[in-house]
Scaffold this motif. Structure first.
Motif, short mmCIF file in Angstrom:
data_model
loop_
_atom_site.label_atom_id
_atom_site.label_comp_id
_atom_site.label_asym_id
_atom_site.label_seq_id
_atom_site.Cartn_x
_atom_site.Cartn_y
_atom_site.Cartn_z
N ASP A 1 0.92 -0.94 0.19
CA ASP A 1 -0.08 0.06 -0.09
C ASP A 1 1.23 1.23 -0.07
O ASP A 1 1.45 1.90 1.40
CB ASP A 1 -0.52 -0.12 1.71
CG ASP A 1 -1.87 1.43 1.44
OD1 ASP A 1 -1.87 1.86 0.38
OD2 ASP A 1 -1.86 1.51 1.84
N GLY A 2 1.04 2.15 -1.27
CA GLY A 2 2.00 2.67 -1.24
C GLY A 2 3.71 3.02 -0.60
O GLY A 2 4.23 1.81 -1.43
N GLY B 1 2.82 1.18 3.52
CA GLY B 1 1.42 0.65 4.45
C GLY B 1 1.92 -1.13 3.81
O GLY B 1 2.16 -1.15 2.81
N LEU C 1 -1.56 -3.82 3.36
CA LEU C 1 -2.30 -4.66 3.58
C LEU C 1 -3.19 -6.06 3.38
O LEU C 1 -2.31 -6.51 2.22
CB LEU C 1 -3.57 -3.60 2.29
CG LEU C 1 -4.28 -2.36 2.19
CD1 LEU C 1 -4.81 -2.20 0.96
CD2 LEU C 1 -4.92 -1.78 3.28
N PRO D 1 -11.32 -2.83 3.27
CA PRO D 1 -9.74 -1.63 2.85
C PRO D 1 -9.41 -0.33 3.62
O PRO D 1 -8.32 0.24 3.82
CB PRO D 1 -9.28 -2.01 1.65
CG PRO D 1 -9.99 -3.22 1.27
CD PRO D 1 -11.07 -3.18 1.72
N TRP E 1 -7.18 1.59 6.16
CA TRP E 1 -6.23 2.46 6.42
C TRP E 1 -7.02 3.35 6.71
O TRP E 1 -5.82 3.99 7.69
CB TRP E 1 -6.41 2.78 4.87
CG TRP E 1 -5.39 3.74 4.24
CD1 TRP E 1 -4.45 2.78 3.92
CD2 TRP E 1 -5.00 5.19 3.76
NE1 TRP E 1 -3.62 4.02 3.28
CE2 TRP E 1 -3.71 5.24 3.16
CE3 TRP E 1 -5.91 6.47 4.26
CZ2 TRP E 1 -3.50 6.35 3.23
CZ3 TRP E 1 -5.83 7.55 3.73
CH2 TRP E 1 -3.85 7.38 3.52
N ARG F 1 -7.98 9.01 1.82
CA ARG F 1 -7.19 8.24 0.47
C ARG F 1 -6.94 9.30 -0.87
O ARG F 1 -6.77 8.93 -2.34
CB ARG F 1 -6.41 6.89 0.06
CG ARG F 1 -7.08 5.90 1.70
CD ARG F 1 -7.06 4.60 0.94
NE ARG F 1 -8.12 4.13 -0.03
CZ ARG F 1 -8.43 3.18 -0.23
NH1 ARG F 1 -7.78 2.17 -0.51
NH2 ARG F 1 -9.88 2.85 -0.45
N ASP G 1 -14.12 -2.86 -3.25
CA ASP G 1 -12.48 -2.26 -3.15
C ASP G 1 -11.65 -3.13 -2.88
O ASP G 1 -11.02 -3.54 -2.05
CB ASP G 1 -12.08 -1.76 -2.06
CG ASP G 1 -10.57 -0.78 -1.60
OD1 ASP G 1 -10.18 -0.86 -2.83
OD2 ASP G 1 -10.19 0.12 -0.52
N ILE H 1 -7.63 -5.96 -3.02
CA ILE H 1 -6.86 -5.81 -2.80
C ILE H 1 -5.65 -6.31 -3.40
O ILE H 1 -6.62 -7.56 -4.27
CB ILE H 1 -6.31 -6.18 -1.98
CG1 ILE H 1 -6.06 -7.09 -1.27
CG2 ILE H 1 -6.92 -4.86 -0.79
CD1 ILE H 1 -5.26 -7.36 0.19
#
Length: 500
Positions: A57-58, A61, A63, A102, A106, A135, A184, A186
């Motif tokens: 995550d970026g 991060g 997930l 998610p 987050w 986000r 959403d 992942i």
């Protein structure tokens, strides 16, 4: 930025000079994006102990999809506490949350407290959080704050159409995803294993014998699962999780579907023999996992009642390929695959042995009935119909088993321009021809063999091959390149092989 910096009121993105003016003893390190990305990847590998569905995550991060996994750790709260406690002991400043979406996880992990949000309570948990928790882009956050909208609660109850019209559809999409009103998904770093078995240890293990015993036990479990699926594994991964957070993975491949725990263990043993540095137990492993990364349909074979049959012989060859592949790499073990080309040196290709079907390994004139050049669907059936008393007769080998590539030029003298050579010189040695057979003419395909093709275009020139024998009994395979007065005025001779 760590928790201490936040306690002093520092914020990410503000000028360094302003931060140092407010906190004179501030410690600053130069950013290293490549090293940080590598470290995040190591942490993601470590998180595989909780679930195989781990996504980046970026740049800061992760997930984790823990659906169906939380009960193995005593529930979602216990799982979250275990993750954060272990990472903090490794020296990381972390925060986390568990939620049904998610987006909600987050937002709470970054702007809320460490908590587990029950399904249906996403709005209550997100309402007091700042808009950055959705986000969305910083410019959108600033535009919303400019009109007095500062928290998620300020926009959650508003009509979607005006928000999308003024601030873009991305805002509405992320808001609905966080509240669970829109999907959403992942994207995990790696595909989910076909079959997986693991074992955890209260006291870490580190002996090679213990690891082999555990691997054999896990192999039996996954083989039972593969048997129920009527499949065999083609790629296996052994993951060893150390207590200090390091993860060691060993991957082996097979040439055919495999469903035998002892053979699986043998492949990993061969891998360890080739590189003993793969295993570094350190303070020990507290989790061992064996997974099937790729599988293929594998129906049970009928055993032969009259000694060793074709399937047993193929199993021996497959075992050899697998052992060599475990030591050298499965992609480095090759076999020759027939190719439908007109030139002898182009009639085969070296391909990974694990990817070749047996019925593709037949050349015309080299094994039994004419199966055609390239692969034949009825090749296997023809082989099965062969008589066991020796009725299967190999045709005479009219070409050398090994070719000289590229063919080496020789100086030859012939009685007539299109006749066999009387003598030739190769590597400074003169050979006198006493017997010859030929020619075997190989003409180029029509699309490159036009009459006006340039002589230097070797693929577009006719070749006449001769099998010749010298006065000492040595046998050679020569060819003359170019038809006299039609393709060239001075044909050239080449030696392409020597018969054993």
């Amino acid at each position: 930025m760590n928790g201490t910096g936040k306690a002093f009121g520092l914020k990410a993105g503000e000028p360094l000079a302003d931060a140092r003016a407010r906190v004179p003893h501030l410690l600053v390190e130069e950013a290293a994006p490549e090293l940080e990305a590598a470290l995040l990847g190591f942490i993601a590998d470590w998180c595989d102990r909780y679930t195989p569905l781990v996504a980046l995550d970026g740049s800061d991060g992760l997930l984790l999809d823990v659906t169906g996994c939380a009960h193995l750790f005593g529930g979602e709260k216990a799982l979250l506490a275990d993750v954060l406690e272990r990472l903090e002991k490794q020296g990381f400043c972390v925060s986390g949350a568990v939620a049904g979406t998610p987006g909600a996880a987050w937002a709470v992990a970054r702007f809320g407290t460490r908590e587990v949000i029950e399904p249906g309570n996403e709005f209550a948990a997100l309402a007091p959080l700042p808009l950055a928790g959705l986000r969305i882009a910083r410019e959108t956050v600033q535009a919303l704050e400019h009109v007095g909208l500062t928290t998620i609660a300020d926009i959650a109850g508003r009509p979607r159409a005006p928000l999308a019209s003024r601030y873009g559809p991305e805002l509405v999409k992320l808001l609905d995803q966080a509240l669970g009103q829109q999907g959403d998904p992942i994207s995990p770093r790696f595909a989910t294993p076909v079959v997986m078995a693991e074992r955890r240890f209260f006291d870490p293990i580190g002996l090679v014998e213990d690891i082999k015993a555990v691997t054999l036990s896990l192999g039996r479990q996954i083989c039972e699962a593969l048997g129920r699926r009527v499949e065999g594994g083609r790629a296996f991964e052994l993951a060893l999780f150390r207590v200090d957070g390091a993860v060691q993975k060993i991957v082996v491949g097979t040439s055919k579907p495999l469903r035998d725990a002892k053979r699986i263990l043998a492949l990993f043993a061969e891998k360890l023999k080739a590189d003993e540095s793969v295993l570094d137990a350190g303070f020990g492993y507290d989790l061992v996992r064996l997974a099937v990364l790729e599988a293929q349909a594998d129906a049970p074979d009928q055993l032969s009642l009259v000694g060793r049959g074709r399937s047993e012989a193929e199993a021996d060859l497959a075992g050899l390929i697998d052992r060599l592949g475990a030591r050298l790499g499965i992609e480095r073990v090759g076999r020759l695959l027939p190719v439908d080309r007109h030139l002898p040196e182009s009639q085969f290709a070296v391909v990974p042995a694990a990817t070749v079907r047996e019925e593709a390994l037949s050349w015309v004139g080299l094994s039994g009935p004419d199966l055609g050049l390239g692969f034949s669907e009825h090749a296997s059936a023809e082989c099965d119909r062969a008589e066991p008393d020796g009725a299967w007769q190999e045709l005479p080998v009219d070409r050398p088993l090994r070719l000289i590539e590229p063919a080496e030029p020789v100086e030859a003298v012939a009685m007539v321009p299109e006749g066999p050579p009387l003598r030739f010189r190769w590597r400074r040695v003169l050979y006198k021809v006493v017997r010859s057979e030929g020619p075997e003419r190989i003409a180029p395909p029509w699309w490159i063999g036009a009459s006006d093709a340039p002589p230097e275009h070797r693929d577009g020139v006719t070749r006449d091959y001769f099998r010749i024998e010298d006065e000492d009994g040595r046998r050679f395979w020569l060819y003359r390149e170019g038809l006299y007065q039609r393709e060239t005025g001075a044909p050239r001779w080449y030696l392409q092989g020597v018969f054993a």
